[in-house]
Write a protein that holds these residues in place. Sequence first.
Motif, PDB file in Angstrom:
ATOM      1  N   LYS A  81       0.731  -1.305  -0.025  1.00  0.00           N
ATOM      2  CA  LYS A  81       0.189  -0.109  -0.071  1.00  0.00           C
ATOM      3  C   LYS A  81       0.903   1.257   0.020  1.00  0.00           C
ATOM      4  O   LYS A  81       0.558   2.321  -0.824  1.00  0.00           O
ATOM      5  N   SER A  82       1.848   1.247   0.893  1.00  0.00           N
ATOM      6  CA  SER A  82       2.768   2.626   0.987  1.00  0.00           C
ATOM      7  C   SER A  82       3.337   2.542  -0.443  1.00  0.00           C
ATOM      8  O   SER A  82       3.557   3.711  -0.635  1.00  0.00           O
ATOM      9  N   THR A  83       4.052   1.592  -0.872  1.00  0.00           N
ATOM     10  CA  THR A  83       4.549   1.526  -2.161  1.00  0.00           C
ATOM     11  C   THR A  83       3.818   2.293  -3.280  1.00  0.00           C
ATOM     12  O   THR A  83       4.305   3.297  -4.015  1.00  0.00           O
TER      13      THR A  83
ATOM     14  N   PHE B 100      -3.293  10.111   1.663  1.00  0.00           N
ATOM     15  CA  PHE B 100      -2.852   9.885   3.167  1.00  0.00           C
ATOM     16  C   PHE B 100      -2.618   8.515   3.563  1.00  0.00           C
ATOM     17  O   PHE B 100      -3.386   7.746   3.328  1.00  0.00           O
ATOM     18  N   ASP B 101      -1.188   8.377   4.204  1.00  0.00           N
ATOM     19  CA  ASP B 101      -1.053   6.924   4.411  1.00  0.00           C
ATOM     20  C   ASP B 101      -1.063   6.808   5.906  1.00  0.00           C
ATOM     21  O   ASP B 101      -0.319   7.271   6.943  1.00  0.00           O
ATOM     22  N   GLU B 102      -1.924   5.962   6.387  1.00  0.00           N
ATOM     23  CA  GLU B 102      -2.376   5.727   7.812  1.00  0.00           C
ATOM     24  C   GLU B 102      -2.616   7.093   8.632  1.00  0.00           C
ATOM     25  O   GLU B 102      -1.793   7.004   9.540  1.00  0.00           O
ATOM     26  N   PRO B 103      -3.457   7.912   8.221  1.00  0.00           N
ATOM     27  CA  PRO B 103      -3.493   9.217   8.944  1.00  0.00           C
ATOM     28  C   PRO B 103      -3.628   8.904  10.340  1.00  0.00           C
ATOM     29  O   PRO B 103      -3.516   9.752  11.322  1.00  0.00           O
TER      30      PRO B 103
ATOM     31  N   PHE C 230       2.949  11.220   4.541  1.00  0.00           N
ATOM     32  CA  PHE C 230       3.835   9.985   4.760  1.00  0.00           C
ATOM     33  C   PHE C 230       3.207   9.077   5.698  1.00  0.00           C
ATOM     34  O   PHE C 230       2.580   9.827   6.715  1.00  0.00           O
ATOM     35  N   GLN C 231       3.342   7.990   5.846  1.00  0.00           N
ATOM     36  CA  GLN C 231       2.978   7.020   7.018  1.00  0.00           C
ATOM     37  C   GLN C 231       3.999   7.670   8.008  1.00  0.00           C
ATOM     38  O   GLN C 231       3.278   7.636   9.209  1.00  0.00           O
ATOM     39  N   GLN C 232       5.043   7.909   7.902  1.00  0.00           N
ATOM     40  CA  GLN C 232       6.045   8.232   8.977  1.00  0.00           C
ATOM     41  C   GLN C 232       6.441   9.838   8.418  1.00  0.00           C
ATOM     42  O   GLN C 232       7.217   9.823   7.597  1.00  0.00           O
TER      43      GLN C 232
HETATM   44 MG   LIG Z   1       2.584   1.104   4.682  1.00  0.00          MG
END
Ligand SMILES: [Mg+2]
Length: 248
Positions: A48-50, A164-167, A90-92
């Motif tokens: 997913k993040s990729t 949004f990655d895992e907000p 970003f997720q982070q």
């Molecule tokens: Mg991820």
Amino acid sequence: MLELRNVSFQVSDEKSKENQDKEILKDISFVLNDNKFVVITGPNGGGKSTLAKLIAGIEKPTAGQILWDGRDITEMSVTDRAKLGISYAFQQPVRFKGVTVFDLIRLASGENITIKDACRYLSEVGLCAKDYINREVNASLSGGEIKRIEIATIMARKTQVSVFDEPEAGIDLWSFQNLIHVFENMHDQLHGSILIISHQERILNIADEILVIADGQLVQQGTKDEILPSLLGTANAADFACRQMKAI
Ligand SMILES: [Mg+2]
Ligand SMILES: Nc1ncnc2c1ncn2[C@@H]1O[C@H](COP(=O)(O)OP(=O)(O)OP(=O)(O)O)[C@@H](O)[C@H]1O
């Protein structure tokens, strides 16, 4: 409209004896229509993040195309995609030493906004604006604080596509419902699409459409009513991934 056409992403796997390529995403195709609220979910490590990084231009696909209103943007840089109208949280989140929260929100908005305007965005994400507006976006901010500040910057950008990655990561239980309202309001007010990567049922619940990515493949896609019941009926992620892989 953003379209991914047969997008794959491989990296060289240094651990394998033959130095073979590792396929992280395989032949992903979907269309993100304008003004849609789409949630991507799926097991950890599914890709997913990729996928979000490929959309933002941080990584480039090894095959396939990314189209923006029909125009091929596969080779376009992160900066040009940002200018075109793609925002990515970003997720982070990244920290910026020496840059204040106000500077960051003003830069994100692309306008000479006032402190009052910037404070409004912070309040919307549940931060007491006066305590944060002059703080540096550095390591002293907690995980939940930096996540919220990043969401505020994306709200200020008001772009056609916001990813949004895992907000919800690091957001406390008490603020979670407020976060849901933030996204609902964004969806109502912004004339653009919102793409959220999430594992949270309450976020899946407000989606127009849900995509499920497992083991690098798009294994399910449909409306919330079509997808959510089957997701909630699956006992655990490993079991879920196995079932999906058998099904395709
Ligand atoms: Mg991820
Ligand atoms: N540059 C890379 N080199 C090697 N492996 C990578 C690289 N980037 C990602 N991966 C691997 O690809 C897989 C997908 O990673 P990704 O971060 O996209 O997963 P994810 O679906 O976002 O997972 P999570 O739900 O845990 O955030 C993981 O196994 C990860 O370790």
